[in-house]
Design an enzyme around this catalytic site. Structure first.
Site, PDB file in Angstrom:
ATOM      1  N   TYR A 154       0.832  -1.209   0.000  1.00  0.00           N
ATOM      2  CA  TYR A 154       0.000   0.000   0.000  1.00  0.00           C
ATOM      3  C   TYR A 154       0.867   1.260   0.000  1.00  0.00           C
ATOM      4  O   TYR A 154       0.471   2.293  -0.501  1.00  0.00           O
ATOM      5  CB  TYR A 154      -0.934  -0.034   1.213  1.00  0.00           C
ATOM      6  CG  TYR A 154      -2.193   0.776   1.050  1.00  0.00           C
ATOM      7  CD1 TYR A 154      -2.995   0.646  -0.076  1.00  0.00           C
ATOM      8  CD2 TYR A 154      -2.606   1.656   2.043  1.00  0.00           C
ATOM      9  CE1 TYR A 154      -4.161   1.378  -0.217  1.00  0.00           C
ATOM     10  CE2 TYR A 154      -3.772   2.390   1.914  1.00  0.00           C
ATOM     11  CZ  TYR A 154      -4.543   2.245   0.784  1.00  0.00           C
ATOM     12  OH  TYR A 154      -5.693   2.974   0.649  1.00  0.00           O
ATOM     13  N   LYS A 161      -3.283   8.373   3.122  1.00  0.00           N
ATOM     14  CA  LYS A 161      -4.466   8.178   3.964  1.00  0.00           C
ATOM     15  C   LYS A 161      -4.239   8.771   5.361  1.00  0.00           C
ATOM     16  O   LYS A 161      -5.175   9.312   5.970  1.00  0.00           O
ATOM     17  CB  LYS A 161      -4.829   6.698   4.059  1.00  0.00           C
ATOM     18  CG  LYS A 161      -5.373   6.115   2.774  1.00  0.00           C
ATOM     19  CD  LYS A 161      -6.649   6.795   2.312  1.00  0.00           C
ATOM     20  CE  LYS A 161      -7.248   6.104   1.097  1.00  0.00           C
ATOM     21  NZ  LYS A 161      -8.445   6.808   0.578  1.00  0.00           N
TER      22      LYS A 161
END
Length: 255
Positions: A154, A161
């Site tokens: 990720y 995020k």
């Protein structure tokens, strides 16, 4: 029409296909009584085709969140469709492939900055662009993924995020005096077009199915759509700066 969003006017960004979370939110919002306007980026004809498959066909307004003139004109371009906004769904994220799949140590700043601008800064940019239309007690909801851990592959999207979560808190602080709420929904992994860009997405997905106390169905977007709809409504009138986890409880447990 009755429902928890009856009479509300909602802007939904990020609808790409019928499998997108944003589409599920737009559909649920309409079923709960809202008037919905969508934004599209790139091939608008595809978004317009998807918009016609909603319970009520929705208008589509072009929006590239990295395009300053488009942001500056957004309120005026929404004017033919709504006379104000009671809610916004921010469902926008992107990272170049260099920023994913193990590229964390080597990703160039130009690509990292793109990920940060599109995936985090855009929440603030969208709020500012829509501010002239936002009514008192309006609600802004963004889509998140657990940023408390480093997930396989990720990489810089995880950092983005984290920045999104901080942006949410600061927006909540600054917009709160106007009665505007800002919250995020941290969803478990769902099989969307965006998820396909993460190389080991299926690995994260299988881990979720095993470890989430309530279990997890990566095909079912409805729980997330219902949570977003509830936050867009007046039901959470005293909640802002919050991250609501809709992930089967995976965030709450360890190995």
């Amino acid at each position: 029409m009755s429902g928890i969003l009856a009479g509300k006017q909602i802007l939904v960004t990020g609808v790409i296909t019928e499998r997108s979370i944003a589409y599920a939110v737009a559909r649920r919002a309409q079923l709960e009584g809202a008037t919905v306007v969508l934004t599209g980026f790139g091939r608008l004809s595809l978004v317009e085709r998807v918009a016609r498959r909603l319970p009520q066909p929705a208008p589509v307004v072009e929006l590239d969140v990295t395009d300053t003139p488009q942001l500056a004109s957004l309120a005026a371009r929404l004017d033919p469709h709504v006379d104000g906004l009671d809610g916004i769904l921010h469902s926008i994220a992107f990272a170049p492939q260099t920023c994913l799949g193990g590229g964390f140590p080597t990703a160039p700043w130009a690509d990292v900055s793109t990920a940060m601008e599109v995936s985090a800064y855009s929440l603030a940019a969208l709020a500012a662009a829509c501010r002239p239309l936002l009514r008192a007690h309006a609600s802004i909801v963004g889509l998140d993924f657990d940023a408390t851990k480093a997930w396989p592959d990720y990489d810089w999207m995880g950092v983005a995020k984290s920045a999104l979560e901080s942006t949410c808190r600061y927006l909540a602080r600054y917009l709160g005096p106007e009665g505007i709420r800002v919250n995020l929904v941290a969803a478990g992994p769902l099989r969307t077009v965006a998820a396909l860009s993460v190389p080991d997405g299926t690995g994260i997905e299988s881990d979720w199915a095993i470890r989430a106390p309530l279990g997890w169905d990566p095909q079912d977007r409805e729980p997330v759509a219902r949570a977003c709809t509830a936050l867009l409504s007046d039901w959470f009138s005293a909640t802002t700066g919050e991250i609501l986890h809709v992930d089967g409880g995976r965030h709450a447990v360890g190995a």
